[in-house]
Design a protein around this motif. Structure first.
Motif, PDB file in Angstrom:
ATOM      1  N   UNK A   1      52.840  46.643  40.398  1.00 49.59           N
ATOM      2  CA  UNK A   1      52.176  47.023  41.767  1.00 49.59           C
ATOM      3  C   UNK A   1      50.795  46.227  42.015  1.00 49.59           C
ATOM      4  N   UNK A   2      50.255  45.691  41.045  1.00 48.04           N
ATOM      5  CA  UNK A   2      48.866  44.947  41.268  1.00 48.04           C
ATOM      6  C   UNK A   2      49.261  43.538  41.926  1.00 48.04           C
ATOM      7  N   UNK A   3      48.678  43.271  43.014  1.00 45.36           N
ATOM      8  CA  UNK A   3      49.008  41.843  43.642  1.00 45.36           C
ATOM      9  C   UNK A   3      47.541  41.654  44.389  1.00 45.36           C
ATOM     10  N   UNK A   4      47.848  40.645  45.153  1.00 44.05           N
ATOM     11  CA  UNK A   4      46.712  40.112  46.039  1.00 44.05           C
ATOM     12  C   UNK A   4      46.021  40.740  46.953  1.00 44.05           C
ATOM     13  N   UNK A   5      46.894  41.888  47.354  1.00 43.60           N
ATOM     14  CA  UNK A   5      46.648  42.960  48.580  1.00 43.60           C
ATOM     15  C   UNK A   5      45.862  44.198  47.978  1.00 43.60           C
ATOM     16  N   UNK A   6      45.924  44.303  46.632  1.00 46.64           N
ATOM     17  CA  UNK A   6      45.572  45.589  46.194  1.00 46.64           C
ATOM     18  C   UNK A   6      44.063  45.449  46.251  1.00 46.64           C
ATOM     19  N   UNK A   7      43.213  46.479  47.015  1.00 47.93           N
ATOM     20  CA  UNK A   7      42.073  46.562  46.947  1.00 47.93           C
ATOM     21  C   UNK A   7      41.217  47.778  46.282  1.00 47.93           C
ATOM     22  N   UNK A   8      41.941  48.999  45.956  1.00 48.30           N
ATOM     23  CA  UNK A   8      41.458  50.153  45.175  1.00 48.30           C
ATOM     24  C   UNK A   8      42.311  50.538  44.448  1.00 48.30           C
TER      25      UNK A   8
ATOM     26  N   UNK B   1      41.818  45.564  33.928  1.00 50.08           N
ATOM     27  CA  UNK B   1      42.605  44.726  34.404  1.00 50.08           C
ATOM     28  C   UNK B   1      42.333  44.756  36.203  1.00 50.08           C
ATOM     29  N   UNK B   2      41.894  45.837  36.701  1.00 47.24           N
ATOM     30  CA  UNK B   2      41.547  46.008  38.045  1.00 47.24           C
ATOM     31  C   UNK B   2      40.510  44.855  38.363  1.00 47.24           C
ATOM     32  N   UNK B   3      39.440  45.156  37.503  1.00 43.29           N
ATOM     33  CA  UNK B   3      38.242  44.182  37.798  1.00 43.29           C
ATOM     34  C   UNK B   3      38.273  42.714  37.617  1.00 43.29           C
ATOM     35  N   UNK B   4      39.486  42.305  36.905  1.00 45.20           N
ATOM     36  CA  UNK B   4      39.938  40.842  36.951  1.00 45.20           C
ATOM     37  C   UNK B   4      40.192  40.370  38.273  1.00 45.20           C
ATOM     38  N   UNK B   5      40.833  41.309  39.230  1.00 47.57           N
ATOM     39  CA  UNK B   5      41.285  40.960  40.416  1.00 47.57           C
ATOM     40  C   UNK B   5      40.543  41.263  41.407  1.00 47.57           C
ATOM     41  N   UNK B   6      39.164  41.768  41.230  1.00 45.24           N
ATOM     42  CA  UNK B   6      38.110  42.339  42.250  1.00 45.24           C
ATOM     43  C   UNK B   6      38.673  43.562  42.825  1.00 45.24           C
ATOM     44  N   UNK B   7      39.227  44.401  42.131  1.00 41.80           N
ATOM     45  CA  UNK B   7      39.792  45.492  42.829  1.00 41.80           C
ATOM     46  C   UNK B   7      38.825  46.373  42.497  1.00 41.80           C
TER      47      UNK B   7
END
Length: 417
Positions: free
Chosen positions: A171-178, A200-206
């Motif tokens: 589910x993680x992708x470039x649209x994930x915000x929260x 993992x979320x922090x790596x993507x700025x989530x």
């Protein structure tokens, strides 16, 4: 069938549970002519004498509104109120009391964050929750998604009640915000591996929010070690009073978020041309706060900190192990949620019995449990059940009380056999 009419001779926890029980006056009563066995701790835990005394002392000796009183009682109330905030800060290992916001509970804390982050969301953005979330960590995000055009997507769970990590990664992708995730499931007792998921979320700025309502009664979280952006919990789950909860948030994020409510305390200056906001944490604390309740929560955390937490966790593990050992003594009983890492929560069904009937008949024997969907309807749908019976244990429960639960279940099963 195992005969539980004789008290268990199993090994006792390593701490004096009878001494601890004396700290909780409500536990000494009888219900329906039987000694109370309180196994509904996941809904609301009981309060030690230290909490009752702290709140009583506040009302008897120092009650006043806080922060702006130019008198002694106001100073006393403010000191107690802000002292409780410092207690929470230490408990969570937050960097500053500026990051500790009083709320009415976990639900309001999540609503506050969801509304505060709405300005960051746009159509097509995605918010990840899990299939095991309490409604309080689903519905606020759905409301914000409807306003902003974002989408709420559920991370799946496995049949044994663990988070499906493959689902998470897919589910993680470039649209994930929260990422908004429960630390511990209120239905299953599952302890989620939140630290690596946050990483993992922090790596993507989530941005990450962790619902700790069911975690804090059983272990002490460290928000700096977790590196989460927000952490929330309710006082009444952690042996404190109702009507108050906590939002931890990174100071920078809280500074950037708009206020959630307007009114007194959260303002710096008001004019008809423009209003400016107070500094943290008061920016999010409109109106007269729950002062006595904050004092009570501080006392509850002080009480917990006075216990040997390693011994407490061992005692609670022994309770759950004893319950698991006795499942086969009740024909037709099935546990919902068998994760490898759990707090002492047991959700179950018994073939041919409705959960509400189980709860009612146990109550006649002085045993309090919870029944229903536990504010987790999507999880009930996943398991294909309308609801479950749930026994949730605390460190003041005893092995004999576990035995009484199963003796009671055996009696009920025989009634309908």
């Amino acid at each position: 069938m195992t005969d539980l009419s004789v008290a268990s001779t199993a090994r006792r926890p390593t701490f004096d549970v009878e001494a601890i029980r004396r700290d909780f006056p409500i536990l000494s009563q009888q219900v329906n002519g039987k000694p109370l066995v309180y196994l509904d701790n996941g809904a609301s835990a009981q309060k030690p004498e230290a909490v009752l005394n702290a709140m009583d002392r506040y009302y008897r000796e120092m009650h006043s509104n806080v922060h702006r009183g130019a008198h002694t009682l106001g100073d006393r109330a403010t000191a107690a109120f802000e002292g409780a905030r410092e207690t929470v800060r230490r408990f969570l290992n937050a960097e500053s009391t500026r990051e500790i916001i009083w709320t009415r509970g976990t639900t309001e804390a999540i609503n506050l964050v969801a509304n505060g982050l709405a300005t960051r969301l746009k159509p097509g953005d995605e918010i990840l929750v899990s299939h095991m979330e309490h409604h309080a960590n689903i519905v606020p995000w759905q409301m914000i998604a409807e306003r902003t055009g974002a989408r709420v997507l559920p991370i799946q769970v496995t049949p044994d009640g663990e988070l499906d990590l493959d689902s998470f990664h897919s589910l993680l992708n470039g649209r994930t915000r929260v990422l908004a995730l429960t630390h511990v499931s209120n239905v299953l007792g599952t302890v989620n591996p939140v630290a690596p998921l946050i990483e993992e979320a922090k790596k993507r700025g989530i941005l990450t929010l962790i619902d700790g309502a069911q975690a804090v009664p059983h272990f002490q979280p460290d928000v700096r070690a977790l590196d989460c952006d927000f952490y929330v919990f309710s006082s009444h789950k952690v042996f404190g009073p109702t009507g108050i909860g906590v939002l931890y948030g990174r100071a920078q994020l809280l500074e950037e978020m708009p206020p959630y409510q307007g009114g007194g305390e959260m303002i710096e200056r008001v004019s008809f041309e423009r209003t400016t906001w107070n500094v943290l944490p008061y920016k999010f604390e409109a109106g007269t706060p729950a002062i006595a309740e904050a004092v009570g929560l501080g006392a509850a955390l002080d009480y917990l900190n006075g216990l040997d937490r390693v011994a407490v966790e061992a005692a609670e593990s022994a309770l759950l192990a004893r319950a698991n050992d006795l499942v086969d003594s009740v024909p037709g009983m099935k546990i919902i949620g068998t994760a490898r890492e759990k707090v002492p929560v047991m959700s179950f069904k018994i073939e041919g019995l409705h959960p509400s009937d189980i709860g009612t008949l146990l109550d006649q024997q002085g045993i309090a449990i919870r029944t229903g969907h536990h504010c987790a309807m999507p999880l009930m749908d996943f398991y294909g059940v309308p609801g479950t019976a749930r026994a949730s244990f605390a460190f003041y429960n005893t092995l004999e009380e576990v035995d009484r639960l199963f003796t009671g279940l055996q009696k009920i099963q025989r009634l309908f056999a």
